[in-house]
Design an enzyme around this catalytic site. Structure first.
Site, PDB file in Angstrom:
ATOM      1  N   SER A   1       0.820  -1.325  -0.078  1.00 50.34           N
ATOM      2  CA  SER A   1      -0.135   0.093  -0.017  1.00 50.34           C
ATOM      3  C   SER A   1       0.791   1.334   0.018  1.00 50.34           C
ATOM      4  O   SER A   1       2.059   1.102   0.459  1.00 50.34           O
ATOM      5  CB  SER A   1      -0.887   0.169   1.156  1.00 50.34           C
ATOM      6  OG  SER A   1      -1.582   1.359   1.411  1.00 50.34           O
TER       7      SER A   1
ATOM      8  N   TYR B   1      -2.794   0.131  10.471  1.00 51.94           N
ATOM      9  CA  TYR B   1      -2.638   0.050   9.022  1.00 51.94           C
ATOM     10  C   TYR B   1      -1.489   0.338   8.507  1.00 51.94           C
ATOM     11  O   TYR B   1      -0.862  -0.688   7.958  1.00 51.94           O
ATOM     12  CB  TYR B   1      -4.043   0.285   8.169  1.00 51.94           C
ATOM     13  CG  TYR B   1      -4.069   0.240   6.968  1.00 51.94           C
ATOM     14  CD1 TYR B   1      -4.198  -1.233   6.475  1.00 51.94           C
ATOM     15  CD2 TYR B   1      -3.481   1.127   5.921  1.00 51.94           C
ATOM     16  CE1 TYR B   1      -4.254  -1.516   5.147  1.00 51.94           C
ATOM     17  CE2 TYR B   1      -3.772   0.764   4.603  1.00 51.94           C
ATOM     18  CZ  TYR B   1      -3.919  -0.531   4.182  1.00 51.94           C
ATOM     19  OH  TYR B   1      -3.872  -0.800   2.966  1.00 51.94           O
TER      20      TYR B   1
END
Length: 699
Positions: free
Chosen positions: A576, A589
């Site tokens: 990501s 996250y």
């Protein structure tokens, strides 16, 4: 074929109400599909059907006789009308004046295109003369196990006369070709009462005056052979049982451990894919007293032989005292001996015009008490090769049960395997796709990115195992992907990648289904957002479990199997932008994604000496088609950016430098590039697919 169907009697499934409204070519197609749907009648891709039909000549407008015959390649069970060649019968008959004897009969194949009716592009097969010259309107050529068992007996002719009482003729072994077509013509004309002919060591020809009578005559002859064999076969078969089979779970465990090791040893020049079969027929054969001498004889039917090679390799394994390490320690020598034997066979048999020796590895591997492994350049071919060897087992059971089984003579076998016409067919095969023979494992496979990645890899020729925790979504994904590449190349297993036991099961299932693993795409993911002081320990642990521990367990298990294979490998982590760029309100996250990125670099360091590459694709805001963005994460990011949930995709598009939305297919393209040989000199790298985000620039 299921055991239930195998036990059912062969009966006519002809529906006259359905067939009555069909044209003659359509009835031929109907008959062909019925015959090809039962593997007891003919094996996949094997057999031929034909009909001689009166049609209007597109040039003269006159009625002419046209031979409709299954074209080169194809399968009777799934053939369509465009799978048939069409040829003028008068031109086929005129070819007889061009025939100059056995030494030059291969030249006759080049004349077949000149006989084409109505510019049909479907190439005629080498079996065309066999159908053309039989003096009957409708002809079937099948390879039923029961009839081949009689054809492969040492006393085949006498047994044929005994079983069929003069209704079937008999011809000695001869390679299919023009001369055999003329012999079939002669026999069918001289003995007009015949309902068909058995070819020694090969198969069955039957015929009729119309499509239905031909079909039902074929079934009647096969059933008569089956009944006679069942009534006369000696017991116990194959000399009786020498080894009892291991329990099913233990058989699977041996195959799971062995397949990656074996695959690695036989895939040095071309990637192979594997198939495991421990059906009752296979277990009876591999556990029998006569396994070694019967296996050494090889197969008889040319269709069997072309798929399974001169003979199988029987591995030295004693299931009464199973010792896997001993099996593995003897594997290299067993493979070397087989290759040497195959090369010697080539040298003994080659002609001045023979093609170069091909891959000397076995296709079929027999393991007492365990089953059969088959390896080939693609999964379907490996599976079909195994099915053909089961046919060969059934033939040996019948032939040796009533007489003495006779395999194909070595020189005849060689002349078929290295037949120049077969070689020309191989040379016409399309170039393999870039990932042909590769095995990919995709975690998070039910999600939008996972499915897009799987689709891309399948389209490039890979086999794909999908895993996901959501079993229902996984099955839906499988249904869609099977439409892309067929059921042979797609498999699924439901699993939780945070479970060490589940991950081991996924790799084991991949090895058992395909033979090992070459590509790992770690894609399983979640997303969460919360201010630091509202981030609970459960949220933190859930991100770490899935995005770090899950990626660690998957990469460790794949790494271990890739090392065992010795073929290198490629891993791609779907990371990501947040692995590089901190984001407020998403500490759990972002931290997990950063750890995932560093894990990839660590694995790349250790994998380099084994040829295992590890790279990362960093997406950003892949919203369309994403299950993550369909949930709470979308609401959380909308709230964080003070926008409505319907505006999220447009917000992220505008935020990007290129002002473009990032789609699952974009990530799939990047994953494919890094997984493939196109990036063969790249490891430890990061590829951003985010439509431009300056904060995520890696340098």
């Amino acid at each position: 074929m299921s055991d239930t169907k195998a036990q059912e009697p062969i009966t006519s499934r002809w529906d006259e109400g359905l067939a009555a409204g069909m044209s003659e070519p359509e009835r031929l197609l109907y008959r062909s599909n019925l015959l090809g749907s039962d593997l007891r009648i003919t094996n996949f891709g094997g057999g031929n059907t034909s009909a001689k039909v009166m049609m209007e000549d597109p040039l003269s407008g006159e009625q002419v006789e046209v031979l409709w015959v299954k074209g080169s390649g194809g399968d009777l069970g799934s053939i369509k009308l465009d799978g048939f060649s069409t040829l003028y019968m008068d031109k086929l008959n005129a070819l007889k004046h061009r025939y100059h004897g056995l030494e030059r009969e291969d030249e006759m194949v080049a004349y077949l295109p000149h006989c084409t009716f109505n510019l049909n592009p479907r190439a005629a097969s080498i079996d065309t003369p066999l159908h053309a010259y039989i003096a009957r309107k409708h002809v079937d050529h099948m390879h039923p196990d029961a009839v081949i068992a009689i054809a492969a007996c040492q006393n085949s002719q006498q047994i044929t006369e005994r079983v069929f009482e003069g209704e079937l003729g008999w011809l000695p072994w001869q390679r299919p070709g023009y001369d055999l077509g003329l012999k079939l013509e002669q026999l069918s004309q001289q003995q007009s009462h015949l309902k068909g002919i058995i070819l020694e060591g090969h198969g069955l020809f039957t015929w009729g005056d119309d499509a239905r009578s031909c079909y039902e005559n074929t079934l009647a002859m096969i059933k008569r052979a089956e009944d006679w064999l069942n009534q006369n076969i000696r017991q116990p078969v194959f000399g009786g049982q020498k080894y009892a089979p291991l329990p099913a779970a233990e058989r699977a465990a041996v195959a799971t451990r062995l397949m990656p090791l074996l695959r690695g040893k036989i895939s040095k020049t071309e990637y192979k894919l594997g198939h495991f079969d421990d059906s009752d027929a296979v277990l009876q054969f591999v556990g029998s007293a006569d396994l070694a001498p019967l296996a050494a004889l090889g197969t008889s039917c040319p269709d069997h032989f072309l798929r399974t090679k001169i003979r199988p390799l029987v591995l030295d394994f004693d299931p009464s005292a199973p010792d896997f390490e001993r099996l593995v320690s003897g594997l290299d020598q067993a493979l070397e001996d087989y290759r040497a034997d195959y090369t010697a066979y080539y040298e003994r048999s080659k002609r001045a015009t023979s093609p170069k020796v091909r891959d000397a590895n076995a296709i079929i591997y027999l393991i007492p008490g365990v089953g059969m492994l088959s390896f080939a350049k693609d999964k379907a071919t490996a599976r079909i090769a195994g099915e053909f060897y089961v046919n060969a087992i059934n033939v040996m059971r019948g032939a040796n049960g009533v007489d003495t089984y006779v395999g194909l003579p070595e020189q005849e076998a060689f002349d078929i395997e290295y037949w120049l016409l077969e070689e020309a067919k191989l040379q016409r095969m399309p170039k393999p796709k870039s990932l042909a023979g590769r095995i990919a494992l995709v975690t998070g496979g039910a999600g939008g990115i996972g499915q897009a990645v799987a689709r891309q890899l399948l389209q490039e020729g890979a086999c794909v195992m999908l895993t996901d925790i959501d079993g229902e979504a996984l099955e839906e994904a499988k249904k869609d992907l099977v439409k892309v590449a067929g059921k042979d190349t797609v498999a699924t297993v439901q699993a939780n990648i945070t479970s060490e036991e589940d991950v081991a099961g996924v790799l084991g299932a991949t090895a058992l289904r395909f033979g090992g693993v070459d590509l790992l795409v770690s894609n399983a993911g979640i997303a969460s957002a919360a201010p630091l002081d509202e981030t609970t320990l459960d949220i933190w642990k859930r991100n770490q479990d899935i995005l770090v521990t899950g990626y660690f367990l998957a990469s460790r298990a794949a790494f271990t199997m890739m090392k065992q294979q010795g073929l290198g490998g490629s891993m791609v982590f779907v990371g990501s932008k947040n692995g590089l760029v901190a984001s407020a309100g998403a500490s759990a996250y972002c931290t997990a994604k950063a750890a995932e990125l560093h894990l990839a670099r660590c694995v790349a360091l250790e994998g380099a000496e084994f040829g295992i590459r590890v790279n990362v694709v960093n997406p950003d805001a892949v919203i369309r088609g994403s299950r993550i963005w369909d949930g709470k994460w979308k609401e959380e990011r909308a709230a964080s950016n003070k926008i409505g949930t319907d505006d999220v995709e447009e917000f992220y598009r505008k935020r990007s430098m290129l002002k473009r939305s990032v789609l699952p297919e974009d990530i799939a393209e990047a994953v494919y590039f890094l997984a493939s040989d196109k990036a063969g000199k790249s490891t430890g790298n990061v590829l951003n697919v985010d439509a431009g985000n300056a904060a995520a620039f890696t340098r």
